[in-house]
Structures are given as structure tokens and as C-alpha cells.
Design an enzyme around this catalytic site. Structure first.
Site, PDB file in Angstrom:
ATOM      1  N   ASP A   8     -33.975   8.608 -17.838  1.00  0.00           N
ATOM      2  CA  ASP A   8     -32.509   8.616 -17.626  1.00  0.00           C
ATOM      3  C   ASP A   8     -31.685   9.237 -18.757  1.00  0.00           C
ATOM      4  O   ASP A   8     -30.661   8.662 -19.160  1.00  0.00           O
ATOM      5  CB  ASP A   8     -32.012   7.180 -17.372  1.00  0.00           C
ATOM      6  CG  ASP A   8     -32.601   6.541 -16.112  1.00  0.00           C
ATOM      7  OD1 ASP A   8     -33.426   7.185 -15.442  1.00  0.00           O
ATOM      8  OD2 ASP A   8     -32.234   5.383 -15.806  1.00  0.00           O
ATOM      9  N   ASP A  46     -31.388   8.334 -12.754  1.00  0.00           N
ATOM     10  CA  ASP A  46     -30.667   7.264 -12.072  1.00  0.00           C
ATOM     11  C   ASP A  46     -29.766   7.963 -11.050  1.00  0.00           C
ATOM     12  O   ASP A  46     -29.025   8.888 -11.408  1.00  0.00           O
ATOM     13  CB  ASP A  46     -29.851   6.495 -13.130  1.00  0.00           C
ATOM     14  CG  ASP A  46     -29.609   5.041 -12.790  1.00  0.00           C
ATOM     15  OD1 ASP A  46     -30.526   4.380 -12.255  1.00  0.00           O
ATOM     16  OD2 ASP A  46     -28.488   4.545 -13.083  1.00  0.00           O
ATOM     17  N   HIS A  48     -27.425   7.029  -7.860  1.00  0.00           N
ATOM     18  CA  HIS A  48     -26.804   6.041  -6.975  1.00  0.00           C
ATOM     19  C   HIS A  48     -25.857   6.683  -5.961  1.00  0.00           C
ATOM     20  O   HIS A  48     -25.074   7.569  -6.325  1.00  0.00           O
ATOM     21  CB  HIS A  48     -25.980   5.043  -7.790  1.00  0.00           C
ATOM     22  CG  HIS A  48     -26.768   4.270  -8.814  1.00  0.00           C
ATOM     23  ND1 HIS A  48     -27.896   3.549  -8.499  1.00  0.00           N
ATOM     24  CD2 HIS A  48     -26.571   4.096 -10.148  1.00  0.00           C
ATOM     25  CE1 HIS A  48     -28.349   2.959  -9.600  1.00  0.00           C
ATOM     26  NE2 HIS A  48     -27.580   3.285 -10.613  1.00  0.00           N
ATOM     27  N   HIS A  52     -22.424   1.891  -4.675  1.00  0.00           N
ATOM     28  CA  HIS A  52     -23.696   1.174  -4.862  1.00  0.00           C
ATOM     29  C   HIS A  52     -23.470  -0.300  -5.225  1.00  0.00           C
ATOM     30  O   HIS A  52     -22.490  -0.628  -5.917  1.00  0.00           O
ATOM     31  CB  HIS A  52     -24.507   1.855  -5.971  1.00  0.00           C
ATOM     32  CG  HIS A  52     -25.915   1.387  -6.074  1.00  0.00           C
ATOM     33  ND1 HIS A  52     -26.336   0.503  -7.031  1.00  0.00           N
ATOM     34  CD2 HIS A  52     -26.993   1.659  -5.298  1.00  0.00           C
ATOM     35  CE1 HIS A  52     -27.631   0.259  -6.855  1.00  0.00           C
ATOM     36  NE2 HIS A  52     -28.057   0.952  -5.812  1.00  0.00           N
ATOM     37  N   HIS A  81     -21.540   4.685 -12.148  1.00  0.00           N
ATOM     38  CA  HIS A  81     -22.248   5.660 -12.995  1.00  0.00           C
ATOM     39  C   HIS A  81     -23.306   6.387 -12.180  1.00  0.00           C
ATOM     40  O   HIS A  81     -23.780   5.874 -11.175  1.00  0.00           O
ATOM     41  CB  HIS A  81     -22.918   4.945 -14.190  1.00  0.00           C
ATOM     42  CG  HIS A  81     -24.015   4.012 -13.761  1.00  0.00           C
ATOM     43  ND1 HIS A  81     -23.770   2.741 -13.290  1.00  0.00           N
ATOM     44  CD2 HIS A  81     -25.351   4.177 -13.682  1.00  0.00           C
ATOM     45  CE1 HIS A  81     -24.908   2.161 -12.954  1.00  0.00           C
ATOM     46  NE2 HIS A  81     -25.888   3.009 -13.167  1.00  0.00           N
ATOM     47  N   LYS A 105     -34.204   7.342  -8.710  1.00  0.00           N
ATOM     48  CA  LYS A 105     -34.282   5.903  -8.418  1.00  0.00           C
ATOM     49  C   LYS A 105     -32.881   5.329  -8.319  1.00  0.00           C
ATOM     50  O   LYS A 105     -31.939   5.903  -8.861  1.00  0.00           O
ATOM     51  CB  LYS A 105     -35.085   5.198  -9.517  1.00  0.00           C
ATOM     52  CG  LYS A 105     -34.456   5.360 -10.887  1.00  0.00           C
ATOM     53  CD  LYS A 105     -35.318   4.775 -11.969  1.00  0.00           C
ATOM     54  CE  LYS A 105     -34.648   4.905 -13.317  1.00  0.00           C
ATOM     55  NZ  LYS A 105     -33.344   4.245 -13.436  1.00  0.00           N
ATOM     56  N   CYS A 150     -33.628   0.431 -18.533  1.00  0.00           N
ATOM     57  CA  CYS A 150     -34.588   1.244 -17.770  1.00  0.00           C
ATOM     58  C   CYS A 150     -35.864   1.554 -18.544  1.00  0.00           C
ATOM     59  O   CYS A 150     -36.947   1.578 -17.954  1.00  0.00           O
ATOM     60  CB  CYS A 150     -33.905   2.494 -17.242  1.00  0.00           C
ATOM     61  SG  CYS A 150     -32.704   2.063 -15.944  1.00  0.00           S
TER      62      CYS A 150
HETATM   63  C1  VGL Z   1     -29.528   1.951 -16.644  1.00  0.00           C
HETATM   64  C2  VGL Z   1     -27.964   0.310 -16.288  1.00  0.00           C
HETATM   65  C3  VGL Z   1     -27.729   0.780 -15.018  1.00  0.00           C
HETATM   66  C4  VGL Z   1     -30.502   2.582 -17.587  1.00  0.00           C
HETATM   67  C5  VGL Z   1     -29.318   2.423 -15.371  1.00  0.00           C
HETATM   68  O1  VGL Z   1     -30.848   3.769 -17.403  1.00  0.00           O
HETATM   69  O2  VGL Z   1     -30.952   1.891 -18.533  1.00  0.00           O
HETATM   70  N1  VGL Z   1     -28.860   0.885 -17.086  1.00  0.00           N
HETATM   71  N2  VGL Z   1     -28.423   1.835 -14.559  1.00  0.00           N
HETATM   72 ZN    ZN Z   2     -27.852   2.660 -12.684  1.00  0.00          ZN
END
Ligand code: VGL
Ligand code: ZN
Length: 198
Positions: A8, A46, A48, A52, A81, A105, A150
Site C-alpha cells: 500500500d 488498497d 475501495h 465503503h 481513502h 484488496k 496492513c
Molecule cells: C490501511 C487503514 C485502512 C493500511 C488501509 O494500508 O495500513 N490502513 N486501509
Molecule cells: Zn483502506
């Protein structure tokens, strides 16, 4: 076979982004340089849909960093985000993206996915395990964002699945809400991950 798993490294997790991780962009040059030495390089993204269920904005009366009880357990609520197709969801512009695989994901509206292997119900697979096994990859080095979410969930799942896991802490950065970084480091160590570069 040894793969580098880059978690990510996206615009929204870097300074100026919607869910900025302090210093998140500082790891980009080191990750790019590290890519040379691996049999495979895999990026996660990431990804979404708008609205979401992990977004606080989808829960009237709730704010970011509060929680809600999802059918699969307690879920932290985040600022909107990494919405599919937006600049925030794009990789950091400096990140090398000449990777073997990009795995997305968090695209199911009703469930979040911190881990690159399983969604937050801990049972819906992303398919990454099958990809790694069929390519003969048994060893993983993890880098990226965020250390305590993550990266942590991905590293612990990988270790539980039997992969040899190293986490390069110098090439990760954390959100660190209410002790989440310390808990994540303990959890990763407990699962048998090697934490290096600190
Ligand atoms: C993440 C919070 C929400 C991450 C992703 O990549 O750590 N954290 N979505
Ligand atoms: Zn996320």
C-alpha cells in the site's frame, strides 16, 4: 524463491493524502532500490469503492478513528481513502511499478481487507497465497504502509500460512493510534516474523 511484498505505498497514505502516515513517502527510494534483489516483486493496492463500510462517512454519527461492530468483528472507521480510480488510490508517483503482480484488496463494500492474504473476516482469500505457492515462493520480505495495520496483518497471515517472513522496519511507517504500533510489533514477533532494519 524469495519475493518482495510492497504494501500500500499509495498517495493517500503519504503526506498530503487522506489517511497520511507520517513520513510515509520517505521509504520510497529505499523500496525502489531493494526491488533489484528479488525473484519476484508484488505490490498491494488498497482499492475501495466509494461509500465503503470502513469509511466513517458511511456511518452517520461516527467519526474517523472510532470503531463499529461489523458482522466480522470490530472495525476501525477511517477517513475516505484509496477510492478506486482516484489520485489518492494511485501508487506514490515515485514508486517503481514494474512489478510482477499488483494485488488489489478492500473492494468488497461490506468488508475491509488489511491483509494481502485474507480480508478482515480472516477467511475470504485474496488469491495471493495461491499465486506465491504456484510460483514456488516460500520466503517473503515485507515493506510499506502502514506498519501497524496492513503490513502487520499481511506479515502475521503470511507467517501463519508457513512462509518465512522478514519485515524491514526501516522501510515501513506506522499510523500508531493508541499503542497500535507496539501491539503490532509484539504480534508479528509472536507469529514468528523476523523484524529487521530497526
Ligand atoms: C490501511 C487503514 C485502512 C493500511 C488501509 O494500508 O495500513 N490502513 N486501509
Ligand atoms: Zn483502506
Amino acid at each position: 524463491m524469495h519475493a518482495l511484498l510492497v504494501i500500500d505505498v499509495q498517495t493517500d497514505f503519504c503526506p498530503g493524502g487522506a489517511l497520511a502516515v507520517a513520513d510515509g513517502d520517505a521509504i520510497v527510494p529505499g523500496i525502489n532500490a531493494l526491488m533489484e534483489g528479488f525473484d519476484a516483486v508484488i505490490l498491494t493496492q488498497d482499492w475501495h469503492p466509494a461509500g465503503h463500510s470502513s469509511f466513517a462517512s458511511s456511518h452517520p454519527g461516527k467519526g474517523p478513528f472510532e470503531t463499529y461492530e461489523a458482522p466480522y468483528g470490530t472495525q476501525v472507521l477511517w477517513p475516505d481513502h484509496c477510492v478506486q480510480g482516484t489520485t489518492g488510490a494511485a501508487f506514490h508517483p515515485g514508486l517503481r511499478t514494474d512489478a510482477d503482480l499488483i494485488i488489489r484488496k478492500g473492494f468488497r463494500p461490506a468488508i475491509d481487507s488489511y491483509s494481502a492474504f485474507f480480508e478482515n473476516d480472516h477467511e475470504t482469500p485474496t488469491g495471493l497465497e495461491g499465486y506465491l505457492r504456484t510460483r514456488g515462493i516460500d520466503k517473503l520480505t515485507l515493506v510499506g504502509l502502514a506498519t501497524d495495520f496492513c503490513v502487520n496483518f499481511s506479515a502475521v497471515d503470511a507467517a501463519k500460512l508457513g512462509f518465512d517472513v522478514e519485515v524491514r522496519l526501516d522501510l515501513c511507517r506506522a499510523i500508531d493510534m493508541e499503542g497500535s504500533l507496539a501491539a503490532a510489533l509484539d504480534g508479528m514477533r509472536g507469529a514468528g516474523c523476523r523484524l529487521t532494519g530497526a
